[in-house]
Each structure stands twice: as structure tokens, then as C-alpha cells.
Motif scaffolding. Sequence first.
Motif, PDB file in Angstrom:
ATOM      1  N   VAL A  35      26.073  63.829  58.050  1.00 27.56           N
ATOM      2  CA  VAL A  35      24.652  63.784  58.752  1.00 27.56           C
ATOM      3  C   VAL A  35      24.339  65.009  59.384  1.00 27.56           C
ATOM      4  N   GLY A  36      25.436  65.990  59.921  1.00 29.32           N
ATOM      5  CA  GLY A  36      25.313  67.169  60.594  1.00 29.32           C
ATOM      6  C   GLY A  36      25.005  68.442  59.860  1.00 29.32           C
ATOM      7  N   THR A  37      24.880  68.345  58.506  1.00 32.67           N
ATOM      8  CA  THR A  37      24.514  69.307  57.484  1.00 32.67           C
ATOM      9  C   THR A  37      23.860  68.995  56.342  1.00 32.67           C
ATOM     10  N   ILE A  38      24.285  67.616  55.749  1.00 32.31           N
ATOM     11  CA  ILE A  38      23.710  67.341  54.401  1.00 32.31           C
ATOM     12  C   ILE A  38      22.749  66.200  54.689  1.00 32.31           C
ATOM     13  N   ASP A  39      21.824  66.242  53.836  1.00 34.61           N
ATOM     14  CA  ASP A  39      20.818  65.318  53.808  1.00 34.61           C
ATOM     15  C   ASP A  39      20.879  64.568  52.315  1.00 34.61           C
ATOM     16  N   GLN A  40      21.755  63.378  52.238  1.00 33.78           N
ATOM     17  CA  GLN A  40      21.808  62.842  50.886  1.00 33.78           C
ATOM     18  C   GLN A  40      21.863  61.289  51.080  1.00 33.78           C
ATOM     19  N   GLN A  41      20.978  60.574  50.673  1.00 30.60           N
ATOM     20  CA  GLN A  41      21.355  58.960  50.816  1.00 30.60           C
ATOM     21  C   GLN A  41      22.333  58.759  49.726  1.00 30.60           C
ATOM     22  N   ASN A  42      23.210  57.848  50.166  1.00 24.97           N
ATOM     23  CA  ASN A  42      24.123  57.137  48.713  1.00 24.97           C
ATOM     24  C   ASN A  42      23.944  55.856  49.098  1.00 24.97           C
ATOM     25  N   ILE A  43      23.880  55.186  47.852  1.00 23.80           N
ATOM     26  CA  ILE A  43      23.532  53.693  47.619  1.00 23.80           C
ATOM     27  C   ILE A  43      24.506  53.359  46.585  1.00 23.80           C
ATOM     28  N   ILE A  44      25.376  52.181  47.389  1.00 24.51           N
ATOM     29  CA  ILE A  44      26.514  51.588  46.263  1.00 24.51           C
ATOM     30  C   ILE A  44      26.117  50.225  46.169  1.00 24.51           C
ATOM     31  N   TYR A  45      26.403  49.765  44.814  1.00 26.94           N
ATOM     32  CA  TYR A  45      25.959  48.590  44.424  1.00 26.94           C
ATOM     33  C   TYR A  45      27.349  48.075  43.746  1.00 26.94           C
ATOM     34  N   LEU A  46      27.366  46.612  43.947  1.00 27.04           N
ATOM     35  CA  LEU A  46      28.527  45.727  43.531  1.00 27.04           C
ATOM     36  C   LEU A  46      28.253  45.159  42.283  1.00 27.04           C
ATOM     37  N   SER A  47      29.174  45.216  41.232  1.00 25.97           N
ATOM     38  CA  SER A  47      28.683  44.529  40.143  1.00 25.97           C
ATOM     39  C   SER A  47      30.201  43.548  39.842  1.00 25.97           C
ATOM     40  N   ARG A  48      29.872  42.321  39.497  1.00 31.09           N
ATOM     41  CA  ARG A  48      31.197  41.504  39.418  1.00 31.09           C
ATOM     42  C   ARG A  48      31.283  40.935  37.858  1.00 31.09           C
ATOM     43  N   ASP A  49      30.545  41.761  37.211  1.00 33.82           N
ATOM     44  CA  ASP A  49      30.398  41.469  35.550  1.00 33.82           C
ATOM     45  C   ASP A  49      30.061  42.769  34.810  1.00 33.82           C
ATOM     46  N   ALA A  50      30.698  43.221  33.950  1.00 33.82           N
ATOM     47  CA  ALA A  50      30.323  44.265  32.896  1.00 33.82           C
ATOM     48  C   ALA A  50      30.940  43.755  31.601  1.00 33.82           C
ATOM     49  N   GLU A  51      30.111  44.718  30.796  1.00 34.50           N
ATOM     50  CA  GLU A  51      30.741  44.537  29.480  1.00 34.50           C
ATOM     51  C   GLU A  51      31.000  45.989  28.766  1.00 34.50           C
ATOM     52  N   PRO A  52      31.887  46.088  27.814  1.00 34.63           N
ATOM     53  CA  PRO A  52      32.037  47.415  27.206  1.00 34.63           C
ATOM     54  C   PRO A  52      30.904  47.890  26.244  1.00 34.63           C
ATOM     55  N   THR A  53      30.440  48.946  26.026  1.00 34.70           N
ATOM     56  CA  THR A  53      29.146  49.068  25.128  1.00 34.70           C
ATOM     57  C   THR A  53      29.873  49.734  23.915  1.00 34.70           C
ATOM     58  N   GLY A  54      31.187  49.978  23.707  1.00 31.76           N
ATOM     59  CA  GLY A  54      31.675  50.620  22.709  1.00 31.76           C
ATOM     60  C   GLY A  54      31.483  52.394  22.631  1.00 31.76           C
ATOM     61  N   GLY A  55      30.762  52.659  23.825  1.00 35.71           N
ATOM     62  CA  GLY A  55      30.667  54.099  23.884  1.00 35.71           C
ATOM     63  C   GLY A  55      31.881  54.815  24.322  1.00 35.71           C
ATOM     64  N   THR A  56      31.994  56.156  24.344  1.00 34.60           N
ATOM     65  CA  THR A  56      33.073  56.700  24.908  1.00 34.60           C
ATOM     66  C   THR A  56      32.833  57.337  26.123  1.00 34.60           C
ATOM     67  N   PRO A  57      33.704  57.223  27.292  1.00 30.42           N
ATOM     68  CA  PRO A  57      33.606  57.890  28.322  1.00 30.42           C
ATOM     69  C   PRO A  57      33.201  59.411  28.360  1.00 30.42           C
ATOM     70  N   ASP A  58      32.307  60.025  28.903  1.00 32.88           N
ATOM     71  CA  ASP A  58      32.227  61.514  28.861  1.00 32.88           C
ATOM     72  C   ASP A  58      33.068  62.168  29.265  1.00 32.88           C
ATOM     73  N   ILE A  59      33.636  63.139  28.400  1.00 37.27           N
ATOM     74  CA  ILE A  59      34.920  64.140  28.552  1.00 37.27           C
ATOM     75  C   ILE A  59      34.628  65.008  30.003  1.00 37.27           C
ATOM     76  N   ASN A  60      33.245  65.387  30.101  1.00 33.89           N
ATOM     77  CA  ASN A  60      32.784  66.204  31.228  1.00 33.89           C
ATOM     78  C   ASN A  60      32.893  65.391  32.403  1.00 33.89           C
ATOM     79  N   GLU A  61      32.995  64.173  32.530  1.00 31.99           N
ATOM     80  CA  GLU A  61      32.846  63.463  33.660  1.00 31.99           C
ATOM     81  C   GLU A  61      34.227  62.780  33.950  1.00 31.99           C
ATOM     82  N   THR A  62      35.091  62.458  32.966  1.00 30.59           N
ATOM     83  CA  THR A  62      36.313  61.760  33.400  1.00 30.59           C
ATOM     84  C   THR A  62      37.595  61.994  32.500  1.00 30.59           C
ATOM     85  N   GLU A  63      38.687  62.241  32.948  1.00 35.25           N
ATOM     86  CA  GLU A  63      39.865  62.547  32.045  1.00 35.25           C
ATOM     87  C   GLU A  63      40.303  61.096  31.380  1.00 35.25           C
ATOM     88  N   ARG A  64      40.062  59.989  32.423  1.00 33.46           N
ATOM     89  CA  ARG A  64      40.342  58.794  31.753  1.00 33.46           C
ATOM     90  C   ARG A  64      39.918  57.493  32.797  1.00 33.46           C
TER      91      ARG A  64
END
Length: 187
Positions: free
Chosen positions: A119-148
Motif C-alpha cells: 500500500v505504500g507504493t503499489i495500487d493493485q487490488q488482489n482478489i482471491i477465490y476458493l474453489s472446492r471442485d475443479a475438473e481437468p479440461t484436457g488442456g496443457t499448462p502454458d509453458i510460459n506460465e509454469t514448469e509443472r
Amino acid sequence: MTAEARRPSEWTIHGERIVDDTRRAVLSIADVELPDGVRFEQYVLRIPAAAMVIILDDAERVLMMRRHRFVIDRWVWELPGGYLDPDEDPVVCAAREVEEETGWRPRTMEPLLEFQPMVGTIDQQNIIYLSRDAEPTGGTPDINETERLGWVPLTEAEQRIQAGEIVGAGSVAGLLAVLLAKANGRI
């Protein structure tokens, strides 16, 4: 705001000049004055809001991404999430980011926490959600976003934060919020 409406401890902003303006950040220098009359320049970084998701499965594990952050030159674990597009609903953004980054689609989303990371330097709202259920889409994780991807036991979250494996403000705040909610019987 008029001088009469100001609180005695409130800082006065005499102006703000933009140093750099990009799609994802506006860097400026503000001319500020403290209540005691001391005046100085303060860097200000304005960044679009971000939304993240804690996906908690039935085994109380959290879906996290292992990635390299070049700014701190470290490999860390993070929650999936990202910047909101202009006029985008935060819950839509959060679900979209999870799917793009991990190949999983949250089925439920409930607000967990909102905070400002610096808050002393950066103005950025961060919003966090909780999901207790998810399903795989068959898609592959983005290599630019994650190693694994990994399903991190919630019982290990605090230990991994202490060990410096989880360091991002959103990931730390979100995981601690879930642990607190769990300890208080709210989840």
C-alpha cells in the motif's frame, strides 16, 4: 478534498507525474507532503487488479504452479491467477486464468480474500477465490506460465512459506486465509 476535511495525520498530494505508462503498469512520481510539512517525491506504481484461485480438492491439497520468477531469480510455487482485462468480472478472470495456466476448470468459486500487496507504493487490488471442485479440461499448462503443476497438501503450506518455496503475496495471503478459515471451522 479541502484542508478543513483533512485529518491531521493525512498526507497531502501536490501532484503526480507519469514516468512510464504501459498496458500493465503506470509508473509515476508523486509530490507528497507529510503532516509535519516535510515534502518529498514518492514512486507510485498503478497496476490492474489481479484475481487468483485456491483450488482445494477432497484430500485438502491445493493446485499450485512451479515457476521461475526472473525478478527475484527464484523457482517458487504459486496459485494460478492473473491480471483482470479492462471491465472484466474478477470471478470470470480468475476462472479463465486457472484454465489457461493449469488445464483445470473450477466448478465453484467463492470469494475468500481481497487485499493490497504494497500500500505504500503499489495500487493493485488482489482478489482471491476458493474453489472446492475443479475438473481437468484436457488442456496443457502454458509453458510460459509454469514448469509443472503440483497438488500441495494444505498441511504443508505454512512450512513451504517458511522455507521460502511460496513467496508471492497473493499465494501467501490466500493460503494463510484458507488455513485460518479451516482452523476456525469456516471451511
